[in-house]
Design an enzyme around this catalytic site. Structure first.
Site, PDB file in Angstrom:
ATOM      1  N   ASN A   1       1.103  -1.385  -0.029  1.00  0.00           N
ATOM      2  CA  ASN A   1       0.187   0.034   0.039  1.00  0.00           C
ATOM      3  C   ASN A   1       1.064   1.156  -0.089  1.00  0.00           C
ATOM      4  O   ASN A   1       2.133   1.082   0.414  1.00  0.00           O
ATOM      5  CB  ASN A   1      -0.771  -0.049   1.464  1.00  0.00           C
ATOM      6  N   CYS A   2       0.062   2.426  -0.283  1.00  0.00           N
ATOM      7  CA  CYS A   2       0.559   3.648  -0.668  1.00  0.00           C
ATOM      8  C   CYS A   2       1.674   3.795   0.845  1.00  0.00           C
ATOM      9  O   CYS A   2       1.036   3.792   1.966  1.00  0.00           O
ATOM     10  CB  CYS A   2      -0.316   4.629  -0.675  1.00  0.00           C
ATOM     11  N   PRO A   3       2.583   4.413   1.048  1.00  0.00           N
ATOM     12  CA  PRO A   3       3.497   4.965   0.018  1.00  0.00           C
ATOM     13  C   PRO A   3       4.697   3.718  -0.697  1.00  0.00           C
ATOM     14  O   PRO A   3       5.646   4.239  -1.438  1.00  0.00           O
ATOM     15  CB  PRO A   3       4.345   6.165   0.326  1.00  0.00           C
TER      16      PRO A   3
ATOM     17  N   ASP B   1      -2.154  -1.120  -5.692  1.00  0.00           N
ATOM     18  CA  ASP B   1      -2.635   0.009  -5.038  1.00  0.00           C
ATOM     19  C   ASP B   1      -3.208   1.053  -5.959  1.00  0.00           C
ATOM     20  O   ASP B   1      -2.497   1.781  -6.642  1.00  0.00           O
ATOM     21  CB  ASP B   1      -1.566   0.550  -3.836  1.00  0.00           C
TER      22      ASP B   1
ATOM     23  N   ASP C   1       0.135   9.032  -7.179  1.00  0.00           N
ATOM     24  CA  ASP C   1       1.855   8.931  -6.667  1.00  0.00           C
ATOM     25  C   ASP C   1       2.752   9.006  -7.736  1.00  0.00           C
ATOM     26  O   ASP C   1       3.565   9.473  -7.870  1.00  0.00           O
ATOM     27  CB  ASP C   1       1.953   7.743  -5.697  1.00  0.00           C
TER      28      ASP C   1
END
Length: 79
Positions: free
Chosen positions: A17-19, A44, A50
């Site tokens: 998942n982010c980041p 994600d 991003d």
């Protein structure tokens, strides 16, 4: 899939998942030569925003991106 660019390296960030997809992509690009292409696979949805923003800010080129069945794939050319 002949319309997708060739890549010099591939990074699978599925399940992260982010980041993390962005951070791993950044780390993978660092040692690569200028002009080399990194293919990044992510699951994600936040990776879309991003990686687009990262490419723009860092001067890299987002050559191509696909989104299929919750899998996002990007081809980044290093600046």
């Amino acid at each position: 899939m002949s319309d997708t660019p060739n890549c010099d390296a591939e990074l699978d960030t599925s399940g992260l998942n982010c980041p993390l997809p962005l951070l791993k992509a950044k780390m993978a690009l660092n040692p690569m030569a200028s002009g080399a292409v990194l293919k990044v696979v992510a699951t994600d949805a936040g990776s879309q925003r991003d990686l687009r923003t990262f490419a723009q800010l860092a001067g890299h080129t987002l050559l191509h991106e696909t989104a299929e069945a919750g899998v996002y794939t990007y081809w980044l050319r290093k600046a």
